[in-house]
Write a protein that holds these residues in place. Structure first.
Motif, mmCIF file in Angstrom:
data_model
loop_
_atom_site.group_PDB
_atom_site.id
_atom_site.type_symbol
_atom_site.label_atom_id
_atom_site.label_comp_id
_atom_site.label_asym_id
_atom_site.label_seq_id
_atom_site.Cartn_x
_atom_site.Cartn_y
_atom_site.Cartn_z
ATOM 1 N N ARG A 281 64.991 68.718 124.116
ATOM 2 C CA ARG A 281 64.496 70.096 123.672
ATOM 3 C C ARG A 281 63.285 70.417 122.510
ATOM 4 O O ARG A 281 62.083 71.018 122.329
ATOM 5 C CB ARG A 281 65.661 71.876 123.820
ATOM 6 C CG ARG A 281 66.102 72.052 124.017
ATOM 7 C CD ARG A 281 66.415 73.004 124.461
ATOM 8 N NE ARG A 281 68.015 73.332 123.010
ATOM 9 C CZ ARG A 281 69.363 72.900 123.089
ATOM 10 N NH1 ARG A 281 69.896 73.332 124.264
ATOM 11 N NH2 ARG A 281 69.826 73.370 121.878
ATOM 12 N N GLU B 52 57.797 76.361 131.105
ATOM 13 C CA GLU B 52 56.514 76.313 129.930
ATOM 14 C C GLU B 52 56.307 75.497 130.878
ATOM 15 O O GLU B 52 56.463 74.187 132.117
ATOM 16 C CB GLU B 52 56.528 74.877 129.106
ATOM 17 C CG GLU B 52 56.708 75.473 127.507
ATOM 18 C CD GLU B 52 56.841 74.440 126.523
ATOM 19 O OE1 GLU B 52 56.711 74.728 125.640
ATOM 20 O OE2 GLU B 52 56.696 73.306 126.343
ATOM 21 N N PHE C 276 63.670 74.527 129.848
ATOM 22 C CA PHE C 276 64.616 74.238 128.571
ATOM 23 C C PHE C 276 66.205 75.022 128.684
ATOM 24 O O PHE C 276 65.399 76.672 128.243
ATOM 25 C CB PHE C 276 63.573 75.178 127.012
ATOM 26 C CG PHE C 276 62.112 73.945 126.722
ATOM 27 C CD1 PHE C 276 62.625 73.568 125.413
ATOM 28 C CD2 PHE C 276 61.232 73.898 127.280
ATOM 29 C CE1 PHE C 276 61.587 72.907 125.043
ATOM 30 C CE2 PHE C 276 60.404 73.867 127.121
ATOM 31 C CZ PHE C 276 60.431 72.321 126.200
ATOM 32 N N GLY D 274 60.678 68.380 123.723
ATOM 33 C CA GLY D 274 60.015 69.356 124.391
ATOM 34 C C GLY D 274 58.421 68.186 125.272
ATOM 35 O O GLY D 274 58.699 67.517 125.655
#
Length: 180
Positions: free
Chosen positions: A82, A155, A100, A85
């Motif tokens: 995380r 994302e 995530f 990312g």
């Protein structure tokens, strides 16, 4: 995501949230600078030896579905995953994403330091329902937060959700959300 430098000068990313990590609770403090002290102490005890400085990570992926659209989402489950990312990526394929996954629902906040491409982030409830969506500029420290406690954030390339008419209330389907 929050970044700090360890003694070895490798960046770490911490979510600016009240969520728990595998190493315990990291919370924003009302005392100015106290959160940074916690993060710096954390970095001294848990250096980012597994992170290759300046290198993007490649993670196992899952198939998600938003209406008729199929998404290939790499899954960031651990604190290190995380923290990194989509940092250092120069591009993201049109239907690729980073999902995530956090241990507990909390307000999740992200920023874009060391992230080179513009992204949109959707914050998702446990059933995959979109809570809110934010557009994020590359290499900025602007904080983008969930409107309510969530365990998931997705994302994608900036504008992906808007181009497909996906708004808060729409559902993302797939194994992480217990639906197909």
């Amino acid at each position: 995501m929050t970044h700090i430098k360890t003694a070895s000068h490798r960046p770490l990313r911490f979510s600016c949230t009240s969520s728990r990590t595998a190493f315990g609770a990291l919370r924003r403090s009302a005392v100015p600078g106290f959160g940074g002290l916690i993060a710096a102490s954390f970095a001294l005890f848990f250096p980012a030896t597994s992170l290759a400085q300046g290198q993007p990570q490649q993670l196992p992926s899952v198939a998600l579905q938003a209406g008729i659209h199929v998404i290939r989402a790499e899954v960031a489950r651990t604190p290190e995953q995380r923290q990194t990312g989509l940092m250092f990526r120069k591009e993201l394929a049109p239907n690729d994403a980073m999902l995530f996954v956090f241990e507990l629902p909390a307000q999740q906040c992200f920023w874009m330091k060391n992230t080179l491409i513009p992204l949109s982030i959707a914050f998702l409830r446990d059933d995959g329902t979109i809570v809110n969506i934010a557009d994020m500029k590359p290499q900025t420290l602007d904080s983008h937060c969930s409107a309510e406690p969530v365990r998931f954030a997705l994302e994608m390339n900036q504008g992906w959700f808007a181009k497909r008419g996906l708004k808060p209330g729409a559902k993302i389907k797939g194994e992480p959300f217990g639906n197909r």
